[in-house]
Structure formats: structure tokens, C-alpha cells
Scaffold this motif. Structure first.
Motif, PDB file in Angstrom:
ATOM      1  N   GLN A 127       0.822  -1.200   0.000  1.00 37.27           N
ATOM      2  CA  GLN A 127       0.000   0.000   0.000  1.00 37.27           C
ATOM      3  C   GLN A 127       0.860   1.256   0.000  1.00 37.27           C
ATOM      4  O   GLN A 127       0.525   2.245  -0.647  1.00 37.27           O
ATOM      5  N   TRP A 128       1.975   1.196   0.713  1.00 35.68           N
ATOM      6  CA  TRP A 128       2.901   2.333   0.707  1.00 35.68           C
ATOM      7  C   TRP A 128       3.456   2.529  -0.701  1.00 35.68           C
ATOM      8  O   TRP A 128       3.574   3.657  -1.175  1.00 35.68           O
ATOM      9  N   ARG A 129       3.800   1.416  -1.373  1.00 35.85           N
ATOM     10  CA  ARG A 129       4.325   1.521  -2.736  1.00 35.85           C
ATOM     11  C   ARG A 129       3.305   2.157  -3.667  1.00 35.85           C
ATOM     12  O   ARG A 129       3.649   2.993  -4.505  1.00 35.85           O
ATOM     13  N   ILE A 130       2.057   1.765  -3.525  1.00 39.10           N
ATOM     14  CA  ILE A 130       0.994   2.319  -4.378  1.00 39.10           C
ATOM     15  C   ILE A 130       0.841   3.814  -4.141  1.00 39.10           C
ATOM     16  O   ILE A 130       0.810   4.617  -5.088  1.00 39.10           O
ATOM     17  N   ASP A 131       0.754   4.205  -2.880  1.00 40.66           N
ATOM     18  CA  ASP A 131       0.564   5.624  -2.547  1.00 40.66           C
ATOM     19  C   ASP A 131       1.737   6.466  -3.033  1.00 40.66           C
ATOM     20  O   ASP A 131       1.551   7.529  -3.645  1.00 40.66           O
ATOM     21  N   MET A 132       2.952   6.000  -2.775  1.00 40.48           N
ATOM     22  CA  MET A 132       4.133   6.762  -3.169  1.00 40.48           C
ATOM     23  C   MET A 132       4.327   6.755  -4.686  1.00 40.48           C
ATOM     24  O   MET A 132       4.771   7.746  -5.265  1.00 40.48           O
ATOM     25  N   ALA A 133       3.993   5.646  -5.342  1.00 41.62           N
ATOM     26  CA  ALA A 133       4.113   5.585  -6.798  1.00 41.62           C
ATOM     27  C   ALA A 133       3.203   6.618  -7.452  1.00 41.62           C
ATOM     28  O   ALA A 133       3.584   7.281  -8.428  1.00 41.62           O
ATOM     29  N   GLN A 134       2.009   6.777  -6.918  1.00 39.67           N
ATOM     30  CA  GLN A 134       1.081   7.777  -7.447  1.00 39.67           C
ATOM     31  C   GLN A 134       1.643   9.177  -7.286  1.00 39.67           C
ATOM     32  O   GLN A 134       1.633   9.985  -8.230  1.00 39.67           O
ATOM     33  N   GLN A 135       2.150   9.480  -6.088  1.00 31.00           N
ATOM     34  CA  GLN A 135       2.690  10.810  -5.830  1.00 31.00           C
ATOM     35  C   GLN A 135       3.914  11.092  -6.704  1.00 31.00           C
ATOM     36  O   GLN A 135       4.036  12.161  -7.312  1.00 31.00           O
ATOM     37  N   LEU A 136       4.839  10.134  -6.761  1.00 28.72           N
ATOM     38  CA  LEU A 136       6.056  10.343  -7.534  1.00 28.72           C
ATOM     39  C   LEU A 136       5.780  10.385  -9.027  1.00 28.72           C
ATOM     40  O   LEU A 136       6.467  11.098  -9.772  1.00 28.72           O
ATOM     41  N   CYS A 137       4.778   9.640  -9.471  1.00 25.25           N
ATOM     42  CA  CYS A 137       4.446   9.632 -10.888  1.00 25.25           C
ATOM     43  C   CYS A 137       4.001  11.017 -11.344  1.00 25.25           C
ATOM     44  O   CYS A 137       4.458  11.513 -12.387  1.00 25.25           O
ATOM     45  N   VAL A 138       3.116  11.641 -10.583  1.00 23.50           N
ATOM     46  CA  VAL A 138       2.653  12.970 -10.988  1.00 23.50           C
ATOM     47  C   VAL A 138       3.790  13.987 -10.877  1.00 23.50           C
ATOM     48  O   VAL A 138       3.862  14.941 -11.666  1.00 23.50           O
ATOM     49  N   ARG A 139       4.706  13.789  -9.918  1.00 28.82           N
ATOM     50  CA  ARG A 139       5.852  14.702  -9.818  1.00 28.82           C
ATOM     51  C   ARG A 139       6.794  14.530 -11.007  1.00 28.82           C
ATOM     52  O   ARG A 139       7.340  15.507 -11.533  1.00 28.82           O
ATOM     53  N   GLY A 140       6.968  13.285 -11.424  1.00 23.56           N
ATOM     54  CA  GLY A 140       7.799  13.044 -12.595  1.00 23.56           C
ATOM     55  C   GLY A 140       7.193  13.632 -13.856  1.00 23.56           C
ATOM     56  O   GLY A 140       7.883  14.249 -14.672  1.00 23.56           O
ATOM     57  N   LEU A 141       5.874  13.465 -14.021  1.00 20.33           N
ATOM     58  CA  LEU A 141       5.195  14.042 -15.181  1.00 20.33           C
ATOM     59  C   LEU A 141       5.223  15.561 -15.129  1.00 20.33           C
ATOM     60  O   LEU A 141       5.360  16.232 -16.162  1.00 20.33           O
ATOM     61  N   GLN A 142       5.092  16.116 -13.924  1.00 19.22           N
ATOM     62  CA  GLN A 142       5.177  17.558 -13.760  1.00 19.22           C
ATOM     63  C   GLN A 142       6.543  18.071 -14.226  1.00 19.22           C
ATOM     64  O   GLN A 142       6.633  19.083 -14.935  1.00 19.22           O
ATOM     65  N   ALA A 143       7.601  17.366 -13.838  1.00 16.26           N
ATOM     66  CA  ALA A 143       8.941  17.765 -14.264  1.00 16.26           C
ATOM     67  C   ALA A 143       9.091  17.676 -15.781  1.00 16.26           C
ATOM     68  O   ALA A 143       9.716  18.537 -16.409  1.00 16.26           O
ATOM     69  N   LEU A 144       8.501  16.629 -16.367  1.00 12.52           N
ATOM     70  CA  LEU A 144       8.569  16.468 -17.826  1.00 12.52           C
ATOM     71  C   LEU A 144       7.901  17.636 -18.538  1.00 12.52           C
ATOM     72  O   LEU A 144       8.465  18.225 -19.466  1.00 12.52           O
ATOM     73  N   PHE A 145       6.696  17.991 -18.115  1.00  9.25           N
ATOM     74  CA  PHE A 145       5.985  19.100 -18.743  1.00  9.25           C
ATOM     75  C   PHE A 145       6.676  20.431 -18.481  1.00  9.25           C
ATOM     76  O   PHE A 145       6.710  21.310 -19.347  1.00  9.25           O
TER      77      PHE A 145
END
Length: 467
Positions: A127-145
Motif C-alpha cells: 500500500q505504501w508503494r501504491i501511494d508513493m508511486a502515485q505521488q512520484l508519478c505525478v511529480r515526474g510528469l510535472q517535471a517532464l511538462f
């Protein structure tokens, strides 16, 4: 690419002090892992201890148990293992590729970050992996954009506000119709700040889901919430399959919808002001002590302004959501809309999200990044419950890996693409686990020493809502 990034890559290519032999790379990775483990353990144990102290202060837990849970529990050990594995893999892989290729670039940093993230997240619970993956994913996409915007390839005015509106619409739909699609803690937070009690929401879910209403239970609910004579009349006259649940049942204690909106506004303001005050002033005291002593009036004024502005944003959002729900009842009663529909609450959430324009432009991106993973998760759960999407085993590990790869890549090659908070957090952690004076160059390929100069020149958060 901005000048700061060109300078960074030039320094990286020179391998300033980076270990080039296998023994040196291994020593550097192990030393980084040991320091990272201590840092991770300290962070998790310290946070858990602070939370346990609240229970100790209330007499709900003895101090000895709080100490045992905090410093001898599995949570701190898992976090230490996560930090250690990530640091060791990141440094070892990055330095090994640099030694083999003779240069440092985005390929190296993405590969090192992705492998480190994929391995390290296995140390934590699913569950921690899921929660953190979601947060980091949007941060990574934010950096890309942000990178595309910085380099003139892509820009979307008020894109963060649109992301916030779409995510919030899905969350509010889940709040009304599918509470199992949003985390329990988040659902309880919405219930506590919102004006609609859960037992009244249950009535709406039954009506919108096409199920017959228990008219006796409806009457008991209105009486329980001290309904007015008009509300009791609505409860008496309601049928099993109404076109909509009237306002008298939506807010039983108050007849006038505008008055209800005002009361909701005041209620949310009173509840959330202390929360935002803590969020604005505690970091100021802890992280900006010197600046606070040097410019107390300016910082305190800014803290008060941000507290009021953020509190007003949330209060206007909640009260607007309530008022639009009442307007929908009126439109149905006047036959402008045939009957209530569950998706009208999605539209309600989208329209109410216009309150985000009350917030400071720099805060809108942070709010969008906060709600986006929750909105995505709610949408995924909704689609999965309808068999419109399938589940991929261990998908969170892959998502975590790609996200950390993106974040480390931009951290090492184009830090101005990262949000200021993420950049500063990574820099603090990196400097803690690194020998900054000896191995801060090629081994780390880390941020420039003058971080404020880098961020002030091209901080993507200052782009007035562009993604």
C-alpha cells in the motif's frame, strides 16, 4: 537547454572526483547506503514518535510503549532499508555507467534512478508503494511538462487549474456515490469539512442508484438532524422513487439555501484556519529561522496572508459545492432538468473547483499535484469495478521505477524543471548521504551550490499556471 543545466552537464562530464574503479564505486555506494539508512530511520522514527507523543499526552499510551513502537518498530526499519537500497543502487549504477561511458547525461541518471527506485520500493509494504508511486508519478510528469515548457516546446496556461478541477470532480463524485474509491482518511476529511452528513449521503446514493428509499428512515434522519417544519414536510411527502432528494432533506436544520451556504462557509473557515496556520508558520519557524529573525514583519505578513487565502479557497469550494447541489434541486423542481443524476455531482465538483483561482498562482500547481493521484486512483477504481479496466500485477513497482527515474534524471540534469519543494528536499537528502566536498561532482552529479539562483532564474512554479 538552460545555462544552469549546460554548466551541470559540463561539470558532470569532467567526473570531478567520481570513483572510477570498481572498489571505489563500491565503497562510495556502501558509505552512501549507511548514511541513507540512518537518515531514513531517523525520519520515520522521529515522525512516529511525535505522533505517539500526542497519545502519551492524552493518556492513551505509556511513554515506554511510544518509544518502543517508534524506535524498535518495523516502520522505521523498512524506511531505513528503503533509503539504504535506493542510495546504494543510485550511486553505484550512476557511477558505474559514468566510468564505462566516460560521460554523464540523462541516460545515466534515468537508468540509475529507475533501477534504484524499483529495487528500493520492494523494501516497503504494497500500500505504501501504491501511494508513493502515485505521488512520484505525478511529480515526474510535472517535471517532464515543466522541462518542455522551459525549453519552449509546450505550454498550457492554467493547466494546473484544469488538472485540479478534473481530479477534484472525480473525487467529489466518489465522495457522493462511491466512497470506496477514495482512501478512508481522505473520505473522513471531506465528511468532517463538508456540510452533508454521511447518513444523508446514503439517502442520495440510494436515490441516484435507482433503489427505493426507506421513507421511514428518511424521516428519522431529518428528525435526528433537527429538521425544520419545511424539512419534516419534505420527509413526509417523499416517495420511494423521487426525481430528486429535496433541499429540506439535504440540509434539514436550515430552510434557506443561501443561509446554508453562508453557514457552510463559516464552518469550514473555523475548522481549517488553524490547519493552514500550522502549515504556513511551523515550516517558517523550523526551516527559515534566520530569515524570520532578519525580516519578521514581512514573513509573518506573508504567512497570515497565505493562511487566510488558502482557508478562503477551501471554504468557498465547499460552500459552492453545497449551493450548486441546491440549485440542481431547484432546476429539477421547475422541470428544467427532468431528474437528478449522479454525474451532476461530478459536474458540481468541476465547477466548484473554480475556487482554486482564489489561491496564489504558485500554490495551484501544488494543489493540483496533491489531488491528481487521488483523482486518478478514484477513476481507476471506478472503471475497475465496472470491468472496464484490468489489473496489472506489480504495476506499482514499474510506476515507482519510472517515476524515480524521471525525478533523478531532472534532478541531475535540469533541476529547474523540478518544483522547488522536490528539488530542495532531494538536495538536502543528497548532501546528507554524500561527501559533498569530495564526491559532490561526478559521483553525485548533484545540484549547483547556489540553489536559490537556479530556482529563481527558472522556477516552473512562477509560470502563472503553465504546466
Amino acid at each position: 537547454m538552460p545555462l544552469a543545466s549546460e554548466d551541470r552537464l559540463a561539470r558532470a562530464a569532467g567526473n570531478n572526483g567520481a570513483p572510477k574503479d570498481a572498489a571505489g564505486i563500491l565503497r562510495h555506494a556502501l558509505r552512501s547506503a549507511a548514511r541513507a539508512a540512518l537518515l531514513g530511520f531517523s525520519i520515520r522514527a522521529g515522525l512516529v514518535f511525535l505522533l505517539r507523543l500526542l497519545r502519551v499526552a492524552r493518556g492513551r499510551m505509556p511513554l515506554a510503549a511510544a518509544l518502543r513502537d517508534s524506535f524498535l518498530g518495523s516502520d522505521a526499519a523498512r524506511m531505513a532499508a528503503f533509503f539504504a537500497v535506493f542510495a546504494a543502487a543510485w550511486k553505484a549504477v550512476n557511477n558505474s555507467i559514468v566510468a564505462c561511458r566516460g560521460k554523464s547525461d540523462a541516460v545515466n541518471s534515468f537508468t540509475a534512478g529507475a533501477l534504484a527506485g524499483g529495487l528500493a520500493c520492494l523494501m516497503e509494504q504494497r500500500q505504501w508503494r501504491i501511494d508513493m508511486a502515485q505521488q512520484l508519478c505525478v511529480r515526474g510528469l510535472q517535471a517532464l511538462f515543466n522541462s518542455l515548457s522551459i525549453n519552449g516546446h509546450f505550454s498550457f496556461r492554467h493547466g494546473n487549474s484544469l488538472i485540479f478541477a478534473l481530479s477534484t470532480a472525480q473525487i467529489m463524485y466518489g465522495y457522493v456515490m462511491r466512497p470506496n474509491t477514495i482512501p478512508d482518511s481522505y473520505y473522513k476529511f471531506i465528511l468532517s469539512t463538508g456540510p452533508i452528513p454521511e447518513d444523508i449521503l446514503v439517502i442520495f446514493r440510494q436515490q441516484l442508484g435507482g433503489y427505493p428509499l426507506d421513507v421511514t428512515k428518511v424521516m428519522k434522519t431529518v428528525v435526528k438532524h433537527k429538521g425544520t417544519e419545511s424539512a419534516l414536510s419534505d420527509a413526509v411527502s417523499i416517495i420511494e422513487f423521487p426525481d430528486c432528494v429535496p433541499c429540506g432533506i439535504l440540509h434539514p436544520p436550515v430552510d434557506d439555501c443561501n443561509t446554508q451556504m453562508g453557514l457552510t462557509l463559516v464552518k469550514v473557515l473555523r475548522a481549517i484556519l488553524p490547519v493552514y496556520a500550522s502549515l504556513n508558520f511551523v515550516p517558517m519557524v523550523v526551516l527559515k529561522t534566520r530569515e524570520l529573525l532578519r525580516r519578521p514583519q514581512a514573513l509573518i505578513f506573508r504567512g497570515v496572508k497565505n493562511t487566510i487565502r488558502s482557508s478562503l479557497f477551501l471554504a468557498v469550494f465547499v460552500s459552492t459545492f453545497m449551493r450548486i447541489a441546491c440549485i440542481t434541486r431547484t432546476l429539477i423542481q421547475r422541470k428544467i432538468i427532468s431528474k437528478d443524476n449522479r454525474y451532476l455531482f461530478w459536474l458540481n465538483g468541476f465547477i466548484s473547483s473554480a475556487a482554486i483561482f482564489i489561491e496564489d498562482e504558485k500554490r495551484r500547481s501544488e494543489l493540483a499535484m496533491y489531488v491528481l493521484p487521488r483523482g486518478m486512483d478514484a477513476l481507476y477504481r471506478t472503471l475497475y469495478s465496472k470491468s472496464l479496466i484490468f489489473r496489472v500485477p506489480h504495476f506499482e513497482v514499474g510506476m515507482f521505477s519510472v517515476a524515480t527515474g524521471l525525478i533523478i534524471m531532472y534532478y541531475q540534469t535540469e533541476p529547474e524543471a523540478l518544483g522547488g519543494i522536490i528539488y530542495r528536499l532531494l538536495r538536502r537528502i543528497d548532501l546528507t548521504i554524500e561527501d559533498a566536498m569530495i564526491e559532490g561532482g561526478g559521483a553525485n552529479v548533484g545540484p549547483d551550490d547556489n540553489e536559490n539562483e537556479v530556482l529563481e532564474k527558472s522556477d516552473p512554479r512562477d509560470r502563472s499556471g503553465s504546466i
